[in-house]
Write a protein that holds these residues in place. Structure first.
Motif, short mmCIF file in Angstrom:
data_model
loop_
_atom_site.label_atom_id
_atom_site.label_comp_id
_atom_site.label_asym_id
_atom_site.label_seq_id
_atom_site.Cartn_x
_atom_site.Cartn_y
_atom_site.Cartn_z
N ASN A 93 42.71 13.53 13.71
CA ASN A 93 42.94 12.52 12.67
C ASN A 93 44.29 12.64 11.99
OD1 ASN A 93 40.53 11.22 13.06
ND2 ASN A 93 39.42 12.39 11.51
N LYS A 94 44.95 13.79 12.09
CA LYS A 94 46.26 13.93 11.44
C LYS A 94 47.29 13.01 12.10
CE LYS A 94 48.07 17.84 14.17
NZ LYS A 94 48.47 19.26 14.13
N HIS A 95 47.00 12.57 13.33
CA HIS A 95 47.91 11.65 14.03
C HIS A 95 47.52 10.18 13.86
CE1 HIS A 95 49.82 15.06 15.87
NE2 HIS A 95 48.75 15.41 16.56
N ALA A 96 46.39 9.92 13.21
CA ALA A 96 45.86 8.56 13.16
C ALA A 96 46.72 7.62 12.32
CB ALA A 96 44.43 8.57 12.60
N LYS A 120 42.46 5.07 27.34
CA LYS A 120 43.59 5.70 26.66
C LYS A 120 44.33 4.70 25.77
CE LYS A 120 44.44 9.27 30.17
NZ LYS A 120 45.39 9.78 31.20
N PHE A 121 44.33 3.44 26.19
CA PHE A 121 44.96 2.40 25.38
C PHE A 121 44.01 1.89 24.30
CE2 PHE A 121 47.33 2.22 29.38
CZ PHE A 121 48.64 2.21 28.92
N HIS A 122 42.75 1.70 24.66
CA HIS A 122 41.79 1.12 23.72
C HIS A 122 41.44 2.08 22.58
CE1 HIS A 122 38.71 -1.55 22.26
NE2 HIS A 122 37.76 -0.65 22.45
N LEU A 123 41.51 3.38 22.84
CA LEU A 123 41.12 4.34 21.80
C LEU A 123 42.01 4.26 20.57
CD1 LEU A 123 43.08 7.08 21.50
CD2 LEU A 123 42.01 7.69 23.64
N VAL A 124 43.23 3.74 20.72
CA VAL A 124 44.11 3.58 19.56
C VAL A 124 43.43 2.71 18.50
CG1 VAL A 124 46.30 2.57 18.78
CG2 VAL A 124 46.22 3.93 20.88
N HIS A 125 42.72 1.70 18.94
CA HIS A 125 41.98 0.84 18.02
C HIS A 125 40.89 1.62 17.30
CE1 HIS A 125 40.14 -2.82 16.46
NE2 HIS A 125 38.99 -2.50 17.04
N HIS A 126 40.29 2.56 17.99
CA HIS A 126 39.16 3.32 17.43
C HIS A 126 39.60 4.49 16.54
CE1 HIS A 126 35.41 1.74 19.27
NE2 HIS A 126 36.27 1.21 20.14
N THR A 127 40.88 4.81 16.54
CA THR A 127 41.32 5.96 15.75
C THR A 127 41.42 5.66 14.26
OG1 THR A 127 43.65 5.39 16.15
CG2 THR A 127 42.62 6.97 17.67
N ASP A 128 41.25 4.41 13.87
CA ASP A 128 41.35 4.05 12.45
C ASP A 128 40.18 4.67 11.68
OD1 ASP A 128 41.95 2.92 10.02
OD2 ASP A 128 42.28 0.91 10.83
N THR A 129 40.48 5.49 10.70
CA THR A 129 39.45 6.17 9.92
C THR A 129 39.04 5.39 8.67
OG1 THR A 129 41.14 7.46 8.73
CG2 THR A 129 40.19 8.44 10.73
N PHE A 189 52.49 5.88 13.57
CA PHE A 189 52.66 4.75 14.48
C PHE A 189 53.28 5.17 15.81
CE2 PHE A 189 55.17 0.97 15.87
CZ PHE A 189 54.10 0.13 16.12
N SER A 190 54.35 5.95 15.76
CA SER A 190 55.04 6.34 16.99
C SER A 190 54.14 7.20 17.88
CB SER A 190 56.34 7.08 16.67
OG SER A 190 56.08 8.25 15.92
N TYR A 191 53.35 8.07 17.25
CA TYR A 191 52.44 8.92 18.03
C TYR A 191 51.37 8.05 18.72
CZ TYR A 191 49.28 12.67 19.36
OH TYR A 191 48.51 13.54 20.10
N LEU A 192 50.85 7.07 18.00
CA LEU A 192 49.82 6.20 18.56
C LEU A 192 50.37 5.40 19.74
CD1 LEU A 192 48.21 4.90 15.24
CD2 LEU A 192 47.18 6.49 16.87
#
Length: 276
Positions: free
Chosen positions: A254-257, A125-134, A260-263
């Motif tokens: 992806n609309k949340h990617a 759940k923490f690491h996926l933030v890194h992977h959300t970059d499109t 910053f606050s959402y991530l």
């Protein structure tokens, strides 16, 4: 150990975090401008995208700075007490055994860490933030949730404790890792033949871009930190044509990617809007 060696190690021990920060910032800046000049996309779009990722520096840096002191203390204790795997090896007094074997051992531990971050749901759940970059580029390197920063440096402390890595080895390892991680996240690609050769041993940008593809099983491949040999040994090595790679995560909206606050809030349970 010679007086010169002791002095150098003391300098690195006292200024390890500062050295890392300066090195990190310098390499990222150089490659960021190289990406700007080589890209056909408007620089304003890149600046907007990078600006979001660079915000994570302000959440990660205080954690990185404070916990690095803990890692240094662990390293000093382990080295002083001859504690750790490296002290069990034959010819452990040899500097080549300490540095070469130590580098491979720490790199293997980082492979284990990366696999763990993907496979343990609460950590993912923490690491996926890194992977959300499109839009994978060099700024993606610093796109790390502060929760993962805390977890990552704590794991580093564990690896140092288990290995018995000295400050000198730690500095060598962190320096090479810095260059490797930053280069791996650039949008540059190596020529196919060059990538084939370097990829036999190292994680190249081409290989790491596959890891950032938005669909399984590619998201769960090429975990290597500096070396690719662990992926080859444990069956997590994959290749993919650049045209087929789509960055991001198919399990993330992806609309949340780009929020910053959402991530920052995304790893934590959402509050129930109903009362009762």
């Amino acid at each position: 150990m010679s007086p010169i060696t002791v002095t150098i190690e003391n300098i690195f021990k006292d200024h390890l975090t500062l050295i890392q920060v300066v090195l990190y910032a310098g390499v990222i800046s150089i490659l960021w401008f190289a990406e700007v000049f080589s890209s056909l996309n408007p620089w304003k779009d890149k600046l907007r995208h990078s600006g979001l990722n660079f915000l994570f520096i302000f959440t990660a840096l205080p954690i990185q700075l404070s916990l690095t002191l803990m890692v240094i203390v662990i390293s000093e204790w382990a080295f002083t007490n001859h504690w750790g795997i490296l002290f069990l090896l034959p010819y452990s007094s040899s500097i080549w055994v300490k540095y070469v074997a130590g580098f491979f051992l720490l790199d293997f531990f980082e492979y284990v860490y990366h696999v763990t971050m993907h496979k343990v749901k609460s950590l993912w759940k923490f690491h996926l933030v890194h992977h959300t970059d499109t839009q994978l580029d060099v700024s993606t390197t610093v796109r790390e949730h502060p929760g993962e920063t805390f977890i990552r440096v704590c794991f580093l402390g564990l690896w140092v404790f288990l290995s018995g890595a000295s400050i000198g080895l730690l500095v060598l390892r962190q320096t090479v890792q810095t260059f490797s991680n930053i280069i791996a996240h650039t949008h540059f690609r190596l020529p196919s033949k060059t990538d084939k050769i370097l990829g036999l041993l190292l994680i190249t940008p081409n290989l790491h871009q596959v890891h950032h593809h938005d669909k399984m099983p590619y998201t769960d491949c090429n975990y290597g930190d500096v070396l690719s040999i662990w992926d080859r040994l444990f069956g997590t090595y994959k290749e993919m044509e650049a045209a087929d790679i789509n960055f991001g995560l198919d399990v993330f909206d992806n609309k949340h990617a780009s929020h910053f606050s959402y991530l920052l809030q995304s790893p934590f349970p959402k509050k129930n809007s109903t009362t009762g």
